[in-house]
Motif scaffolding. Structure first.
Motif: not given
Length: 95
Positions: A2-3, A25-29
Motif C-alpha cells: 500500500s502507498p 474512517q471512510a477510506v482505506d487502501g
C-alpha cells in the motif's frame, strides 16, 4: 504494498483535523502518515468519537507550516509516496 500517503492536519484551530479523522474512517487502501499538532488531532478524534491516529507531532508557532515542511521532506526522502494537505489559514501566515 500500500502507498504511504503523508497527510498534513492544516490549521490546528480549523476544520482540517476533524475532516482528517473522519476521512480516515471512510477510506482505506493506503498507509496514512500524519503530520501536525497531535493535540489538535486528539481533540478532533474525541469530538468524532474515534481513536486518534498516530501523528508525527509538529509544534512551534505555526505548526501547519512545520507539518507541510516535514510532509514534503518525507516525500522527497522516499518514505512517503504522495502528500495531501488540509486547509490552512493563509492570512495567519502573513501576520
Amino acid at each position: 504494498m500500500s502507498p504511504r500517503i503523508a497527510i498534513t492536519t492544516g490549521d490546528p484551530t480549523g476544520v482540517g483535523p476533524e475532516v482528517l479523522v473522519r476521512a480516515l474512517q471512510a477510506v482505506d487502501g493506503f498507509v496514512p502518515v500524519i503530520f501536525g499538532p497531535a493535540d489538535a488531532v486528539q481533540r478532533a478524534a474525541r469530538l468524532v468519537g474515534v481513536d486518534a491516529p498516530d501523528v508525527h507531532d509538529c509544534g512551534g508557532t505555526l505548526p501547519e507550516v512545520t507539518a507541510l515542511e516535514e510532509g514534503v521532506a518525507a516525500c522527497l526522502a522516499g518514505t512517503c509516496d504522495a502528500l495531501v494537505t488540509a486547509p490552512i489559514h493563509k492570512r495567519r501566515l502573513m501576520d
